[in-house]
Scaffold this motif. Sequence first.
Motif, PDB file in Angstrom:
ATOM      1  N   UNK A 133      -2.491  -7.584 -15.366  1.00  4.37           N
ATOM      2  CA  UNK A 133      -2.688  -6.174 -14.853  1.00  4.37           C
ATOM      3  C   UNK A 133      -2.935  -5.979 -13.511  1.00  4.37           C
ATOM      4  N   UNK A 134      -3.665  -7.060 -13.026  1.00  7.53           N
ATOM      5  CA  UNK A 134      -3.893  -7.141 -11.505  1.00  7.53           C
ATOM      6  C   UNK A 134      -2.686  -7.273 -10.934  1.00  7.53           C
ATOM      7  N   UNK A 135      -1.903  -8.094 -11.291  1.00  4.37           N
ATOM      8  CA  UNK A 135      -0.368  -8.303 -10.495  1.00  4.37           C
ATOM      9  C   UNK A 135       0.316  -6.963 -10.729  1.00  4.37           C
ATOM     10  N   UNK A 136       0.295  -6.336 -11.941  1.00  5.21           N
ATOM     11  CA  UNK A 136       1.008  -4.867 -12.012  1.00  5.21           C
ATOM     12  C   UNK A 136       0.459  -3.841 -10.995  1.00  5.21           C
ATOM     13  N   UNK A 137      -1.020  -3.962 -10.550  1.00  3.85           N
ATOM     14  CA  UNK A 137      -1.437  -3.129  -9.381  1.00  3.85           C
ATOM     15  C   UNK A 137      -0.656  -3.665  -8.046  1.00  3.85           C
TER      16      UNK A 137
END
Length: 348
Positions: A133-137
């Motif tokens: 999720x962090x990388x998606x941001x």
Amino acid sequence: MSRVKRLFENIKSDGAVFISSYPNVFYYSGFSSADAYLLITARERYIITDSRYFVQAKLECPDFELVDIKKGWEYVFGLIKEDTIYFEENNISYGMYSMLTGKVYAKEFIPAQADINLPRQKKDKHELEIIKEAEKIGDMAFSHILDIIKVGMSEREVAFEIESYMRKSGATGLSFDTIAASGVRSSMPHGVASDKLIAKGDLLTLDFGCVYNGYCSDMTRTVVIGEPDSKQKEIYELVLKAQTEAIGAIYEGVLCADVDKVARGIITDAGYGENFGHALGHSVGIQIHENPNFSPKSTDVLQSGNVLSVEPGVYIDGWGGVRIEDLIAVSDGEIINLTTSPKEHIAI
Ligand code: GLY
Ligand code: MN
Ligand code: MN
């Protein structure tokens, strides 16, 4: 197996463990602020903090008994009968170490940083989901910034746009100071954003990450402002080939040094070995730089649960540089690229 159980498997002793760094306090207890310590034995779990954090500690660390730091260290260490205390030698001040070893005279303090950090290398499914999720941001921020970058904007303005986009998308902070290095400044691998204005023909390296639910993201893309010239194309294609082939060489059980060797070999064969000074990649988790690494010196073997960056670069003083960075996760034999932003030559 619980994290504390995994810790005691590493320590292989009936001593106690004293945790003094934020990442390990967070990992073992769930406490999400600095200014706390943990004292853990096979049977007892104490969190030591001050009154500013009592409510938070009760909420976040229900398995830990709260101890007021005001009671003093002799009281704290008097709570346990163990005489051997394993501690984080890389995360304690000389002052605190002297005070503890002086006051808590009946205890023996043994450095155990590597063993205390070790369980964090293998991320569980929940941690993997958070990092994804962090990388998606980060991916969304990159897509956003491509529409915004214009000739005449400063690197700092570009960095601020990326950062505010990530914050608006749920990030609580940055993994590190955003790198936005344009023109000849892109030859600095860690060229933090400056007042330099972005000009036509510049290479622009953007390396950024956010903290989301306590975990870091990390990605790099290099773009060209306008049509790339032949040298920019040559170096970009070289770095992209090195990165793609290194990712293709990753599997559970591979020697981390061998993955570095793939990228380094391609860049060296093209005559730019001296221009790729850093390791190919590092692990990412609660901290932006964790172990194991894809480096020439690594003796680690890649395991399920590892999350590492793959970030080759070529940096030429007085000309510029190119780096491309993705995050790769190893999960039950599968290799997952957590970064989905395009890598084909991006001209703005
Ligand atoms: N700038 C942090 C990293 O990519 O390692
Ligand atoms: Mn990075
Ligand atoms: Mn990185």
